[in-house]
Design a protein around this motif. Structure first.
Motif, PDB file in Angstrom:
ATOM      1  N   ALA A  68      -2.184  -0.925  -4.819  1.00 45.26           N
ATOM      2  CA  ALA A  68      -0.840  -0.319  -4.867  1.00 45.26           C
ATOM      3  C   ALA A  68      -0.781   0.745  -5.960  1.00 45.26           C
ATOM      4  N   PHE A  69      -1.455   0.481  -7.099  1.00 46.63           N
ATOM      5  CA  PHE A  69      -1.483   1.444  -8.217  1.00 46.63           C
ATOM      6  C   PHE A  69      -2.189   2.730  -7.781  1.00 46.63           C
ATOM      7  N   VAL A  70      -3.283   2.584  -7.000  1.00 52.02           N
ATOM      8  CA  VAL A  70      -4.042   3.753  -6.501  1.00 52.02           C
ATOM      9  C   VAL A  70      -3.188   4.546  -5.502  1.00 52.02           C
ATOM     10  N   VAL A  71      -2.532   3.816  -4.559  1.00 49.48           N
ATOM     11  CA  VAL A  71      -1.720   4.472  -3.517  1.00 49.48           C
ATOM     12  C   VAL A  71      -0.552   5.237  -4.138  1.00 49.48           C
ATOM     13  N   LYS A  72       0.064   4.662  -5.198  1.00 51.21           N
ATOM     14  CA  LYS A  72       1.230   5.289  -5.853  1.00 51.21           C
ATOM     15  C   LYS A  72       0.931   6.693  -6.354  1.00 51.21           C
ATOM     16  N   LYS A  73      -0.325   6.929  -6.744  1.00 52.57           N
ATOM     17  CA  LYS A  73      -0.702   8.229  -7.319  1.00 52.57           C
ATOM     18  C   LYS A  73      -0.810   9.339  -6.272  1.00 52.57           C
ATOM     19  N   PRO A  82       0.269  12.062  -3.691  1.00 53.52           N
ATOM     20  CA  PRO A  82       1.507  12.811  -3.442  1.00 53.52           C
ATOM     21  C   PRO A  82       2.024  12.563  -2.019  1.00 53.52           C
ATOM     22  N   GLY A  83       3.347  12.463  -1.873  1.00 51.70           N
ATOM     23  CA  GLY A  83       3.964  12.269  -0.558  1.00 51.70           C
ATOM     24  C   GLY A  83       4.226  10.822  -0.215  1.00 51.70           C
ATOM     25  N   VAL A  84       3.903   9.918  -1.163  1.00 53.76           N
ATOM     26  CA  VAL A  84       4.082   8.488  -0.915  1.00 53.76           C
ATOM     27  C   VAL A  84       5.255   7.964  -1.742  1.00 53.76           C
ATOM     28  N   VAL A  85       6.160   7.210  -1.115  1.00 51.70           N
ATOM     29  CA  VAL A  85       7.293   6.602  -1.838  1.00 51.70           C
ATOM     30  C   VAL A  85       7.421   5.134  -1.450  1.00 51.70           C
ATOM     31  N   ASN A  86       8.196   4.392  -2.265  1.00 50.26           N
ATOM     32  CA  ASN A  86       8.488   2.960  -2.011  1.00 50.26           C
ATOM     33  C   ASN A  86       7.208   2.164  -1.732  1.00 50.26           C
ATOM     34  N   VAL A  87       6.269   2.240  -2.685  1.00 46.13           N
ATOM     35  CA  VAL A  87       5.004   1.500  -2.518  1.00 46.13           C
ATOM     36  C   VAL A  87       5.239   0.029  -2.846  1.00 46.13           C
ATOM     37  N   SER A  88       4.777  -0.856  -1.972  1.00 42.08           N
ATOM     38  CA  SER A  88       4.920  -2.303  -2.198  1.00 42.08           C
ATOM     39  C   SER A  88       3.530  -2.934  -2.192  1.00 42.08           C
ATOM     40  N   ASP A  89       3.270  -3.793  -3.191  1.00 41.43           N
ATOM     41  CA  ASP A  89       1.951  -4.438  -3.241  1.00 41.43           C
ATOM     42  C   ASP A  89       1.909  -5.724  -2.407  1.00 41.43           C
ATOM     43  N   SER A 107      -9.323 -15.159   8.264  1.00 36.45           N
ATOM     44  CA  SER A 107      -9.425 -14.678   6.886  1.00 36.45           C
ATOM     45  C   SER A 107      -8.025 -14.362   6.373  1.00 36.45           C
ATOM     46  N   ARG A 108      -7.733 -14.709   5.128  1.00 32.55           N
ATOM     47  CA  ARG A 108      -6.422 -14.392   4.556  1.00 32.55           C
ATOM     48  C   ARG A 108      -6.353 -12.904   4.230  1.00 32.55           C
ATOM     49  N   TYR A 109      -5.147 -12.358   4.294  1.00 30.18           N
ATOM     50  CA  TYR A 109      -5.013 -10.945   3.914  1.00 30.18           C
ATOM     51  C   TYR A 109      -3.640 -10.666   3.323  1.00 30.18           C
ATOM     52  N   MET A 110      -3.579  -9.598   2.541  1.00 29.33           N
ATOM     53  CA  MET A 110      -2.304  -9.095   2.005  1.00 29.33           C
ATOM     54  C   MET A 110      -2.215  -7.617   2.364  1.00 29.33           C
ATOM     55  N   THR A 111      -0.991  -7.120   2.509  1.00 34.61           N
ATOM     56  CA  THR A 111      -0.805  -5.733   2.931  1.00 34.61           C
ATOM     57  C   THR A 111      -0.045  -4.946   1.887  1.00 34.61           C
ATOM     58  N   VAL A 112      -0.646  -3.838   1.469  1.00 34.31           N
ATOM     59  CA  VAL A 112       0.044  -2.877   0.593  1.00 34.31           C
ATOM     60  C   VAL A 112       0.707  -1.855   1.513  1.00 34.31           C
ATOM     61  N   THR A 113       2.017  -1.677   1.379  1.00 28.40           N
ATOM     62  CA  THR A 113       2.734  -0.745   2.268  1.00 28.40           C
ATOM     63  C   THR A 113       3.353   0.396   1.470  1.00 28.40           C
ATOM     64  N   ALA A 114       3.540   1.520   2.141  1.00 30.83           N
ATOM     65  CA  ALA A 114       4.188   2.684   1.510  1.00 30.83           C
ATOM     66  C   ALA A 114       4.907   3.480   2.585  1.00 30.83           C
ATOM     67  N   ASP A 172      -8.979   8.818   1.097  1.00 29.85           N
ATOM     68  CA  ASP A 172      -9.891   9.412   0.106  1.00 29.85           C
ATOM     69  C   ASP A 172      -9.745   8.724  -1.252  1.00 29.85           C
ATOM     70  N   ALA A 173      -8.479   8.428  -1.632  1.00 28.48           N
ATOM     71  CA  ALA A 173      -8.212   7.798  -2.936  1.00 28.48           C
ATOM     72  C   ALA A 173      -8.808   6.389  -3.002  1.00 28.48           C
TER      73      ALA A 173
END
Length: 682
Positions: A402-407, A409-416, A525-532, A549-550
């Motif tokens: 989530a920290f990587v995705v937040k950086k 540009p063009g991404v808002v409301n990032v949730s981990d 397999s367990r998983y978690m989703t980071v959304t933006a 790319d990030a």
């Protein structure tokens, strides 16, 4: 919230519900009903738009015929082919179970322009033989239709066969476009039959008396210029081919620079928004803030009605769901159909208007501008799926991702994906200490479980109206604190066989941790989703590519994987299916043309016109600022079938002239001049 049953028409059900509302209002004068969302309105808007397209398409086609032929008789012959083809298509749709829906009607709207193509080629050829070559009406009808019969049969089959590969596609592409393909195929095959039978029959009767028509001044100047340009192109063939390739590459680069989308953005008559206040805000304060927001919204000229409900789910109020959260409100805004601003502009206005409330109350305002968008068919936004076994490790990786995705540009409301967590008390049993007291880990947990277990139904009380389950619960377990749990005494038997007790805290450690409210699994397999979400003015395809790319350098322990999901994945899957469809369509077209021309070489000449169609299509997307969407790709698939029609008509006539003994260059120029008018008309 009212939902329709499967198999019923949304528009009809919506109308029936509204009629019932009116009936209820007349029966109960104090009853007030406000419709916040009605999918029927949206469907009516789309259907009206498509029917208008069909009518205007037919009208414009007839106007073009008058402009070129300058005679109402051949125009009337061709105009007849439109309603007959449409009625035939609708009858075929009925017998094959295709309903009149947005997709199938779009097929009819797209088909209207093509319905006249075959008739135009036939009538133009008959008209030319009657007017310029001096044939009688009957001879012109027979010879004129015969000359182009093979060409229009091949051109119709190439257009129809473009949709045949839908059978080999899967997923959302198939669901969306089977109806469109069938509708187009029915209407085009009907138009072919009419062009080869009805048009010559009508022409032989209506073209008995023909006044010699002067060529229009514009076309008179165009023909010599076109003749010179063909001669020039034949002299500098490599230059022409290189220019064509350069144009294709340039237009492709320009179009792809705009990015990709699943469906183009659609404006609707509703907006939904969520106002989230700080955690543990009391309901009374949430209601107060909501009242202020609603009052301000009602002052906007585009807003007709507003509905609001305290809930942490944005669709809670519509699905009848609710949530115990008292700090979030879902607001649904119904807009007028005659609004001047689009939803994105209205949303920007709402954000500006509520900026002071957001700042003062530390509220988070999220606005969804298009609840009726067709992108609801796929997953929207950006999603990053992190899979693995250990939940603690997954939570750590989610926060990092989530920290990587937040950086980006063009991404808002990032949730981990771990904002909604519960605090938990973990009891870690020391196996050594437990063994000293003759206890196993399983025995310890069984003892704890008996104190924590939910009470089960002991009996049922039956009344005339309802059955009531009766639960029996021990008073001692009603308020079990963490301290009580630590001091919990466990029974054990010592080496002398005596029964003794030991406190739980002496054989176990207590740790505080957070745990997700739900655990998701995929392929065991367990998983978690980071959304933006996507910021206004940004493209999903380009931003998803930047996120990918990030995350390239994002390292994960062994056994853990990170993969992109969301709308971009849906786009890529659909695009892949459409490219497969196009490749198969090209193969089918080649086979049909090989049969038509009795040659392996002639079809290749026609196939080289396909990239030229893509050049025009890609440039049009760039010029209009449109993204390359799945709908645009369907347009390109259709173009592949349509564009070869002109090539077939031209190459077929060149072959006929060559068979009569005309020299190659002369045959090309003569066929070009002769077929220019029907090609420009179609």
């Amino acid at each position: 919230s009212i939902q329709k049953q499967t198999g019923y028409s949304t528009g009809e059900v919506s109308d029936r519900i509204l009629d019932k509302f009116e009936q209820l209002k007349t029966e109960n004068e104090n009853l007030m009903l406000i419709t916040l969302m009605d999918q029927g309105i949206y469907i009516d808007l789309v259907m009206d738009s498509i029917i208008n397209n069909v009518l205007f398409g037919a009208l414009l086609a007839i106007l073009i015929l008058i402009l070129f032929l300058r005679d109402w008789r051949p125009t009337a012959v061709v105009a007849c082919s439109i309603p007959v083809s449409l009625i035939t298509a609708v009858v075929c749709m009925y017998f094959s179970g295709v309903t009149l829906n947005v997709i199938s009607l779009s097929g009819l709207a797209l088909g209207v322009g093509m319905l006249v193509d075959n008739s135009i080629v036939v009538i133009e050829n008959i008209y030319r033989l009657r007017n310029e070559e001096g044939y009688s009406a009957r001879e012109a009808a027979i010879a004129g239709a015969g000359e182009v019969a093979g060409a229009i049969l091949a051109s119709t089959l190439t257009t129809v066969c473009v949709f045949l590969p839908i059978v080999f596609t899967e997923g959302i592409t198939r669901q969306l476009f089977v109806d469109l393909g069938l509708t187009l195929a029915y209407s085009l095959l009907a138009s072919l039959m009419i062009a080869l039978t009805v048009v010559p029959a009508l022409a032989s009767g209506m073209l008995v008396r023909v006044k010699p028509q002067k060529e229009s001044a514009l076309f008179g100047r165009l023909l010599p210029a076109y003749e010179k340009s063909i001669a020039l192109a034949l002299r500098f063939k490599p230059v022409v081919l290189l220019l064509a390739v350069a144009l294709l590459v340039t237009s492709a680069m320009a179009a792809f620079a705009k990015g990709t989308a699943f469906m183009p953005e659609m404006d609707s008559t509703q907006i939904s928004m969520t106002v989230t206040l700080p955690e543990k805000t009391p309901l009374a304060e949430t209601a107060e803030v909501t009242d202020e927001v609603v009052a301000r919204l009602m002052e906007m000229e585009e807003v007709v009605d507003v509905g609001a409900m305290a809930s942490s789910s944005s669709m809670g109020m519509l699905t009848g769901g609710g949530n115990t959260a008292t700090n979030a409100t879902s607001i649904y805004i119904a807009l007028g159909e005659d609004k001047e601003r689009d939803n994105i502009e209205i949303a920007a206005g709402i954000e500006e208007m509520l900026a002071d409330i957001a700042e003062e109350k530390q509220a988070e305002i999220s606005i969804e501008t298009s609840d009726m968008d067709m992108s609801a068919l796929g997953t929207s936004g950006i999603q990053v799926k992190i899979s693995g076994r250990d939940l603690d490790q997954l939570q750590k990786l989610s926060k990092k991702a989530a920290f990587v995705v937040k950086k980006v540009p063009g991404v808002v409301n990032v949730s981990d994906g771990i904002e909604e967590t519960d605090r938990e008390l973990r009891i870690v049993v020391d196996k050594g200490k437990a063994m000293e007291h003759s206890l196993t880990v399983a025995q310890v947990f069984q003892e704890i479980q008996s104190h924590l277990a939910e009470a089960s139904s002991a009996t049922t009380l039956a009344t005339e109206e309802k059955d009531y389950e009766v639960y029996v619960r021990a008073d001692a377990d009603e308020e079990l604190t963490r301290e009580d749990l630590q001091n919990l005494k466990l029974k054990y038997t010592d080496s002398q066989g005596k029964e003794k007790h030991v406190q739980l805290k002496k054989i176990a450690q207590f740790q505080e941790a957070s745990t997700p409210q739900s655990i998701h699994r995929d392929a065991q397999s367990r998983y978690m989703t980071v959304t933006a979400e996507l910021d206004t003015g940004y493209n999903i395809g380009l931003v998803s590519s930047d996120v990918e790319d990030a995350l390239k350098d994002f390292s994960t322990p062994r056994g853990y994987t990170v993969e992109m999901e969301g709308e971009n994945q849906t786009i890529e899957d659909a695009m892949g299916q459409l490219l497969l469809m196009m490749a198969l369509a090209v193969v089918f077209m080649y086979l049909i043309m090989t049969a038509q021309f009795q040659s392996l070489l002639s079809p290749f000449i026609v196939m080289f016109t396909i990239p030229l169609a893509f050049t025009g299509g890609l440039l049009a997307l760039y010029v209009t600022g449109s993204e390359l969407s799945v709908i645009a790709m369907i347009g390109f698939v259709m173009l592949a079938g349509i564009i070869v029609n002109n090539g077939i008509v031209l190459v077929d006539y060149i072959n006929q002239l060559r068979a009569e003994g005309t020299e190659k260059k002369e045959a090309i120029i003569q066929a070009g001049k002769s077929r220019l008018r029907p090609i420009v008309m179609t």
